[in-house]
Design a protein around this motif. Structure first.
Motif, PDB file in Angstrom:
ATOM      1  N   VAL A 137      43.149  43.586  58.231  1.00 21.22           N
ATOM      2  CA  VAL A 137      44.145  44.261  57.416  1.00 21.22           C
ATOM      3  C   VAL A 137      43.681  44.022  55.990  1.00 21.22           C
ATOM      4  CG1 VAL A 137      46.549  44.269  56.641  1.00 21.22           C
ATOM      5  CG2 VAL A 137      46.024  43.958  59.073  1.00 21.22           C
ATOM      6  N   LYS A 138      43.411  45.104  55.265  1.00 15.09           N
ATOM      7  CA  LYS A 138      42.875  45.019  53.905  1.00 15.09           C
ATOM      8  C   LYS A 138      43.960  45.369  52.907  1.00 15.09           C
ATOM      9  CE  LYS A 138      38.630  46.411  52.628  1.00 15.09           C
ATOM     10  NZ  LYS A 138      38.085  45.242  52.011  1.00 15.09           N
ATOM     11  N   LEU A 139      44.242  44.424  52.020  1.00 19.22           N
ATOM     12  CA  LEU A 139      45.198  44.630  50.938  1.00 19.22           C
ATOM     13  C   LEU A 139      44.393  44.791  49.659  1.00 19.22           C
ATOM     14  CD1 LEU A 139      47.613  41.786  52.007  1.00 19.22           C
ATOM     15  CD2 LEU A 139      47.891  44.228  52.432  1.00 19.22           C
ATOM     16  N   THR A 140      44.351  46.006  49.142  1.00 18.11           N
ATOM     17  CA  THR A 140      43.568  46.287  47.946  1.00 18.11           C
ATOM     18  C   THR A 140      44.492  46.367  46.746  1.00 18.11           C
ATOM     19  OG1 THR A 140      41.944  47.506  49.252  1.00 18.11           O
ATOM     20  CG2 THR A 140      41.923  47.868  46.874  1.00 18.11           C
ATOM     21  N   PHE A 141      44.224  45.529  45.761  1.00 21.51           N
ATOM     22  CA  PHE A 141      45.006  45.472  44.532  1.00 21.51           C
ATOM     23  C   PHE A 141      44.346  46.378  43.501  1.00 21.51           C
ATOM     24  CE2 PHE A 141      46.561  41.976  46.844  1.00 21.51           C
ATOM     25  CZ  PHE A 141      47.751  41.560  46.290  1.00 21.51           C
ATOM     26  N   ALA A 142      45.091  47.366  43.035  1.00 22.43           N
ATOM     27  CA  ALA A 142      44.544  48.387  42.140  1.00 22.43           C
ATOM     28  C   ALA A 142      43.936  47.785  40.871  1.00 22.43           C
ATOM     29  CB  ALA A 142      45.626  49.403  41.781  1.00 22.43           C
ATOM     30  N   LYS A 143      44.551  46.748  40.335  1.00 18.69           N
ATOM     31  CA  LYS A 143      44.059  46.117  39.099  1.00 18.69           C
ATOM     32  C   LYS A 143      43.736  44.648  39.354  1.00 18.69           C
ATOM     33  CE  LYS A 143      46.837  49.298  36.418  1.00 18.69           C
ATOM     34  NZ  LYS A 143      48.202  49.495  35.993  1.00 18.69           N
ATOM     35  N   GLY A 144      43.255  44.362  40.550  1.00 18.28           N
ATOM     36  CA  GLY A 144      43.011  42.979  40.958  1.00 18.28           C
ATOM     37  C   GLY A 144      42.042  42.209  40.087  1.00 18.28           C
ATOM     38  N   ALA A 145      41.059  42.890  39.509  1.00 19.03           N
ATOM     39  CA  ALA A 145      40.074  42.199  38.671  1.00 19.03           C
ATOM     40  C   ALA A 145      40.713  41.627  37.406  1.00 19.03           C
ATOM     41  CB  ALA A 145      38.929  43.140  38.310  1.00 19.03           C
ATOM     42  N   SER A 146      41.878  42.140  37.035  1.00 14.11           N
ATOM     43  CA  SER A 146      42.584  41.657  35.843  1.00 14.11           C
ATOM     44  C   SER A 146      43.576  40.536  36.150  1.00 14.11           C
ATOM     45  CB  SER A 146      43.340  42.814  35.189  1.00 14.11           C
ATOM     46  OG  SER A 146      42.446  43.821  34.778  1.00 14.11           O
ATOM     47  N   LEU A 147      43.672  40.149  37.415  1.00  8.56           N
ATOM     48  CA  LEU A 147      44.640  39.129  37.811  1.00  8.56           C
ATOM     49  C   LEU A 147      43.976  37.774  37.996  1.00  8.56           C
ATOM     50  CD1 LEU A 147      46.559  41.171  40.543  1.00  8.56           C
ATOM     51  CD2 LEU A 147      47.292  40.738  38.190  1.00  8.56           C
ATOM     52  N   LYS A 148      44.693  36.734  37.616  1.00 10.29           N
ATOM     53  CA  LYS A 148      44.229  35.380  37.901  1.00 10.29           C
ATOM     54  C   LYS A 148      44.499  35.094  39.370  1.00 10.29           C
ATOM     55  CE  LYS A 148      44.806  33.695  33.242  1.00 10.29           C
ATOM     56  NZ  LYS A 148      45.565  32.883  32.317  1.00 10.29           N
ATOM     57  N   ASP A 149      43.544  34.473  40.017  1.00  9.50           N
ATOM     58  CA  ASP A 149      43.656  34.168  41.447  1.00  9.50           C
ATOM     59  C   ASP A 149      43.232  32.724  41.700  1.00  9.50           C
ATOM     60  OD1 ASP A 149      43.857  34.352  44.228  1.00  9.50           O
ATOM     61  OD2 ASP A 149      41.886  35.297  44.429  1.00  9.50           O
ATOM     62  N   PRO A 150      44.026  31.762  41.205  1.00  9.36           N
ATOM     63  CA  PRO A 150      43.630  30.361  41.345  1.00  9.36           C
ATOM     64  C   PRO A 150      43.548  29.890  42.794  1.00  9.36           C
ATOM     65  CG  PRO A 150      45.876  30.522  40.510  1.00  9.36           C
ATOM     66  CD  PRO A 150      45.309  31.912  40.514  1.00  9.36           C
ATOM     67  N   SER A 151      44.273  30.529  43.690  1.00  9.83           N
ATOM     68  CA  SER A 151      44.238  30.144  45.102  1.00  9.83           C
ATOM     69  C   SER A 151      43.110  30.830  45.868  1.00  9.83           C
ATOM     70  CB  SER A 151      45.580  30.466  45.767  1.00  9.83           C
ATOM     71  OG  SER A 151      46.606  29.706  45.179  1.00  9.83           O
ATOM     72  N   LYS A 152      42.354  31.666  45.178  1.00  5.95           N
ATOM     73  CA  LYS A 152      41.193  32.352  45.774  1.00  5.95           C
ATOM     74  C   LYS A 152      41.578  33.180  47.006  1.00  5.95           C
ATOM     75  CE  LYS A 152      37.984  30.104  43.204  1.00  5.95           C
ATOM     76  NZ  LYS A 152      38.171  30.474  41.849  1.00  5.95           N
ATOM     77  N   LEU A 153      42.644  33.953  46.877  1.00  8.12           N
ATOM     78  CA  LEU A 153      43.044  34.846  47.965  1.00  8.12           C
ATOM     79  C   LEU A 153      42.103  36.039  48.079  1.00  8.12           C
ATOM     80  CD1 LEU A 153      46.935  34.928  47.601  1.00  8.12           C
ATOM     81  CD2 LEU A 153      45.580  33.626  49.227  1.00  8.12           C
ATOM     82  N   PHE A 154      41.632  36.540  46.935  1.00  7.36           N
ATOM     83  CA  PHE A 154      40.727  37.682  46.972  1.00  7.36           C
ATOM     84  C   PHE A 154      39.431  37.276  47.654  1.00  7.36           C
ATOM     85  CE2 PHE A 154      43.013  39.142  42.956  1.00  7.36           C
ATOM     86  CZ  PHE A 154      43.755  40.104  43.612  1.00  7.36           C
ATOM     87  N   ASN A 155      39.053  38.029  48.688  1.00  9.06           N
ATOM     88  CA  ASN A 155      37.834  37.718  49.430  1.00  9.06           C
ATOM     89  C   ASN A 155      37.008  38.964  49.738  1.00  9.06           C
ATOM     90  OD1 ASN A 155      39.334  38.943  51.441  1.00  9.06           O
ATOM     91  ND2 ASN A 155      39.540  37.104  52.702  1.00  9.06           N
ATOM     92  N   SER A 156      37.367  40.089  49.092  1.00  8.92           N
ATOM     93  CA  SER A 156      36.673  41.342  49.348  1.00  8.92           C
ATOM     94  C   SER A 156      36.712  42.199  48.082  1.00  8.92           C
ATOM     95  CB  SER A 156      37.353  42.072  50.509  1.00  8.92           C
ATOM     96  OG  SER A 156      36.672  43.255  50.827  1.00  8.92           O
ATOM     97  N   SER A 157      35.758  43.114  47.966  1.00  9.79           N
ATOM     98  CA  SER A 157      35.666  44.000  46.795  1.00  9.79           C
ATOM     99  C   SER A 157      35.577  43.189  45.506  1.00  9.79           C
ATOM    100  CB  SER A 157      36.857  44.969  46.737  1.00  9.79           C
ATOM    101  OG  SER A 157      36.961  45.713  47.923  1.00  9.79           O
ATOM    102  N   LEU A 158      34.844  42.112  45.540  1.00  9.61           N
ATOM    103  CA  LEU A 158      34.760  41.197  44.396  1.00  9.61           C
ATOM    104  C   LEU A 158      33.801  41.669  43.315  1.00  9.61           C
ATOM    105  CD1 LEU A 158      34.707  37.834  46.378  1.00  9.61           C
ATOM    106  CD2 LEU A 158      36.665  38.961  45.320  1.00  9.61           C
ATOM    107  N   GLU A 159      32.945  42.628  43.642  1.00 10.86           N
ATOM    108  CA  GLU A 159      31.922  43.051  42.694  1.00 10.86           C
ATOM    109  C   GLU A 159      32.397  44.106  41.693  1.00 10.86           C
ATOM    110  OE1 GLU A 159      32.269  45.642  46.057  1.00 10.86           O
ATOM    111  OE2 GLU A 159      31.814  43.507  46.090  1.00 10.86           O
TER     112      GLU A 159
END
Length: 143
Positions: free
Chosen positions: A83-105
């Motif tokens: 199940v992929k949750l894509t955040f439209a402006k995710g690159a602008s968000l702080k993610d201290p818990s390192k939830l983002f694990n895809s589309s990191l580039e």
């Protein structure tokens, strides 16, 4: 009397009226999945609603659930293995818990891929959802 237009849906639900709410259509999608992906999508949906109670639910792009608040917060796509949750402006968000694990580039989006048997950190996820909604609101006010 005006006739109600119909929209084609999956084979399991056949057709539904345009007047049906997106939330109801997401309910149907979750039920149709009928496996861990449906349970996962239902779980993250509940967390999104807890984090931002006035979130707007929509279905776009051939039935992809979308959650918005002054702009898209995230989408919830289902694939065979995730199940992929894509955040439209995710690159602008702080993610201290390192939830983002895809589309990191990319320079804009970030995604969280949730695989079968993996639980997401609920508190960190709700914090991320609130941050995405706040970012959308701040961009709207800046215009």
């Amino acid at each position: 009397m005006k006739k109600s237009a119909t929209v084609k849906k999956s084979a399991a639900t056949k057709e539904t009226t345009r007047e049906e709410s997106p939330s109801r259509l997401i309910d149907i999608k979750i039920k149709e999945l009928g496996d861990w992906r449906g349970k996962t999508l239902a779980g993250v949906r509940a967390l999104i609603k807890q984090a931002v109670p006035d979130v707007v639910e929509e279905l776009k792009w051939r039935g992809v659930p979308v959650w918005s608040h002054d702009g898209i917060i995230c989408t919830g796509e289902t694939y065979k293995s995730a199940v992929k949750l894509t955040f439209a402006k995710g690159a602008s968000l702080k993610d201290p818990s390192k939830l983002f694990n895809s589309s990191l580039e990319g320079n804009t989006r970030r995604a969280i891929d949730i695989h079968e048997g993996v639980e997401i950190n609920a508190d960190a996820f709700k914090t991320l959802i609130r941050a995405a909604a706040a970012l959308n609101s701040s961009k709207k006010k800046a215009r």
